[in-house]
Each structure stands twice: as structure tokens, then as C-alpha cells.
Design a protein around this motif. Structure first.
Motif, PDB file in Angstrom:
ATOM      1  N   MET A 155      -1.901  -8.471   1.420  1.00 33.07           N
ATOM      2  CA  MET A 155      -2.394  -7.287   2.106  1.00 33.07           C
ATOM      3  C   MET A 155      -3.574  -7.627   2.989  1.00 33.07           C
ATOM      4  SD  MET A 155      -2.236  -4.341  -0.833  1.00 33.07           S
ATOM      5  CE  MET A 155      -3.294  -5.231  -1.957  1.00 33.07           C
ATOM      6  N   VAL A 202      -4.154  -0.343   5.754  1.00 34.97           N
ATOM      7  CA  VAL A 202      -3.671  -1.418   4.890  1.00 34.97           C
ATOM      8  C   VAL A 202      -2.279  -1.822   5.366  1.00 34.97           C
ATOM      9  CG1 VAL A 202      -3.118  -2.146   2.547  1.00 34.97           C
ATOM     10  CG2 VAL A 202      -4.971  -0.505   2.935  1.00 34.97           C
ATOM     11  N   TRP A 228       1.994   6.816   5.080  1.00 33.38           N
ATOM     12  CA  TRP A 228       2.513   5.466   4.926  1.00 33.38           C
ATOM     13  C   TRP A 228       3.961   5.381   5.400  1.00 33.38           C
ATOM     14  CZ3 TRP A 228       6.724   5.319   1.697  1.00 33.38           C
ATOM     15  CH2 TRP A 228       6.839   6.350   0.754  1.00 33.38           C
ATOM     16  N   THR A 270      -3.498   2.733  -2.008  1.00 31.85           N
ATOM     17  CA  THR A 270      -2.508   1.684  -1.752  1.00 31.85           C
ATOM     18  C   THR A 270      -1.467   1.614  -2.858  1.00 31.85           C
ATOM     19  OG1 THR A 270      -4.157   0.380  -0.523  1.00 31.85           O
ATOM     20  CG2 THR A 270      -2.196  -0.775  -1.315  1.00 31.85           C
TER      21      THR A 270
END
Length: 317
Positions: A243, A265, A125, A172
Motif C-alpha cells: 500500500m 490509499v 473506494w 482501509t
């Protein structure tokens, strides 16, 4: 005269900027008075931090724990000669960087990652912050194999989507919590070094990165100066976000790697941007590595419901 003394200061500073490592530069300061003054002029630094906590004891093997307990027992037989161990002093980033007053670009590395994943799974991420979260791109998959004969999986059924949704949600939320924690840990550093232009906080395992540019850091300082209460004691509070999620049961990359349960995502503040902006943000997050290739492949897929999902304000845990 030593020939090294003839080298102009700007050249020496440029060499020290190539060194970057803060621990090495601190050692350089003890070489001479000249090095002591020039080492602190470095504008591009790498600060590596070790995370020490109670969880480290849980990682000890049975054998290591046995020898540690044995040593404590033997040491207890000689109370006259033994001295109580002094607790290790853990310096904050601000204390470590004391004296470095011209920092422009700072990379901070933490020891270890934030996720406890099943074998073969991976999460990567990248989050951008100002006073709070601006955006976060997350790529994850359950396993990766080299399979030239693999074919992209068809759109999964509703039952398959629901069964894998829990794992995607956990990925997430964990990424957002890790990003918010790292952002909060840098609050004093951002306030202290007002000339910084870029700040990147990542872990040595390469899982995630928090990025702040000059505008984001200025925004954060102004918020702090106003006394706005927008942070918890452990992490920055995530604002209202929306999202978009794209996933593939099986995703074959051009490099021949096949990713199982691949997920992308994109998280952004509510009321900002469009589909095109999200695609541009996701494409530029990881470069040309395998994760960047996975992003490009997943962007070709339509999001699950074709709409953005808006999440309520996250509460600090």
C-alpha cells in the motif's frame, strides 16, 4: 395487426436494453409470449438487491419498535384467526437472473453502505478483482466544507500522523473487507454466466464498487475449476498486498471545497507496478467528481515515507 408487432425483434431488444432494470424486465415477461422471449435477450442489466439481516432490527426507532410489539400483542389475542407468518424467501442473484442467458454487462446494487462513519466523514473506494484482489483505490476524509480562504495544511508532525493513523487503517481494512465480501457473493453468478464481459457491484450509497472484467472473470472460473481453496466462507481472502498512503491535514480543492484529514490509499498485489502505474490507477478510479479532484490533489503530495508498505497476507475473520 397491432402496429407494435411490426417492430423487428432487434429493435425491441435494444429498447429493453435501455430499460436495464431486472425487476421491470421480469414483469415484461408476463405481458406476452413475445415479450417473454425477448426480455431475456437483454445484454445490459441492473440488478438491485435488498440486504436483509438481523442488523435491520437495530435500526428501528423506539416508536416503530413499540407499535410492532403492540401489534404482536393484539394479534396474539386472536389465535383462531391469525396465521403463522411465512418466512420471506430470499432469492440469490443466480435465481433472480434465471432465464437471462445473454448477459454481457451487469451492474449489481446493494441496499445501503458498509461503513458506520462519524457525521461529515466519507469513504469512497473502487476495487478490481480477478480470482482475488488486484487493486483497490480508497479516498477518505473526515469532513468537507466550502471555504474559499482555506489553505492547504503543511505536512503534519509525527504525533499528528500517529493520532490519525488508526482511523486511516480502519478505513482501509473496512474497504478491503467490504470489497472481498462482495466479490465472494458474486462467485456463483460469475460461474453461471460465462459470456459476461463486465461486472460491477456497488452500494446505493455510492461508497464502494467491485469491478471485474472478462479476463478477471475467466481467471476466477479457471481457479474454481482447479478446485483451489482460496476463499473463506464469507469473503475472498486478500492476497499479499502493498500500500501507498498520502494524506493531508487540510486539503483545498480547486472547486473551493476544503477536505479535513484527506487520505488516499492505493492497494496492489505485491511485486506489481511502479509509482507511475499507481498514479494512473488512482486517477482513473473516480472520474471528474469531487473524489477524483481529491485524488489529483493528493497525488501531488509525497507518500508519508516515500516507500511502499507491504502488508502480510490477510486472514479471514
Amino acid at each position: 395487426m397491432d402496429a407494435f408487432d411490426a417492430i423487428p425483434d432487434p429493435v425491441v431488444i435494444d429498447i429493453l436494453n435501455k430499460v436495464r432494470d431486472v425487476k421491470t424486465l421480469i414483469r415484461c415477461r408476463s405481458v406476452s409470449k413475445r415479450f417473454n422471449s425477448l426480455a431475456t435477450e437483454s445484454g445490459s442489466l441492473l440488478l438491485q438487491l435488498d440486504q436483509i439481516g438481523e442488523s435491520d432490527s437495530e435500526k428501528d426507532s423506539t416508536i416503530t419498535s413499540f407499535f410492532r410489539s403492540l401489534f404482536k400483542s393484539v394479534n396474539g389475542l386472536f389465535p383462531i384467526f391469525s396465521k403463522p407468518a411465512k418466512p420471506a424467501r430470499i432469492l440469490t442473484p443466480v435465481q433472480i437472473l434465471a432465464g437471462f442467458n445473454r448477459i454481457r454487462n451487469l451492474d449489481v446494487e446493494f441496499y445501503g453502505g458498509d461503513f458506520k462513519l462519524e457525521k461529515g466523514a466519507a469513504v469512497k473506494w473502487k476495487a478490481e478483482f480477478g480470482e482475488s484482489l488486484k487493486s483497490c483505490v480508497i479516498v477518505a476524509f473526515r469532513s468537507a466544507t466550502v471555504n474559499t480562504s482555506a489553505i492547504d495544511g503543511d505536512a503534519e508532525t509525527d504525533s499528528e500522523f500517529v493520532s490519525g493513523l488508526k482511523t486511516r487503517v480502519v478505513w482501509t481494512i473496512s474497504a478491503l473487507m467490504a470489497a472481498s465480501t462482495r466479490h465472494y457473493q458474486m462467485r456463483d453468478l460469475v460461474k453461471e454466466h460465462k459470456e459476461m464481459e463486465t461486472l460491477t457491484v456497488r452500494d446505493r450509497d455510492g461508497e464502494g464498487a467491485v469491478v471485474m472484467d472478462a479476463a478477471g472473470m475467466k481467471e476466477y472460473r479457471e481457479t474454481e475449476a482447479r478446485g483451489d481453496e482460496k476463499v473463506s466462507r464469507e469473503r475472498t481472502v486478500v492476497p499479499n498486498v502493498r500500500m501507498s498512503m498520502r494524506n493531508a491535514p487540510s486539503l483545498k480543492l480547486e472547486s473551493g471545497i476544503c477536505l479535513e484529514a484527506a487520505t488516499l490509499v492505493v492497494v496492489r498485489q505485491s511485486g506489481v507496478a511502479s509509482d507511475g502505474d499507481d498514479a494512473e490507477l488512482a486517477t482513473g478510479a473516480f472520474g471528474d467528481c469531487m473524489y477524483g479532484e481529491a485524488v489529483a490533489a493528493l497525488l501531488k503530495r509525497r507518500s508519508r515515507d516515500g516507500k511502499r508498505r507491504t502488508c502480510p497476507r490477510a486472514r479471514p475473520v
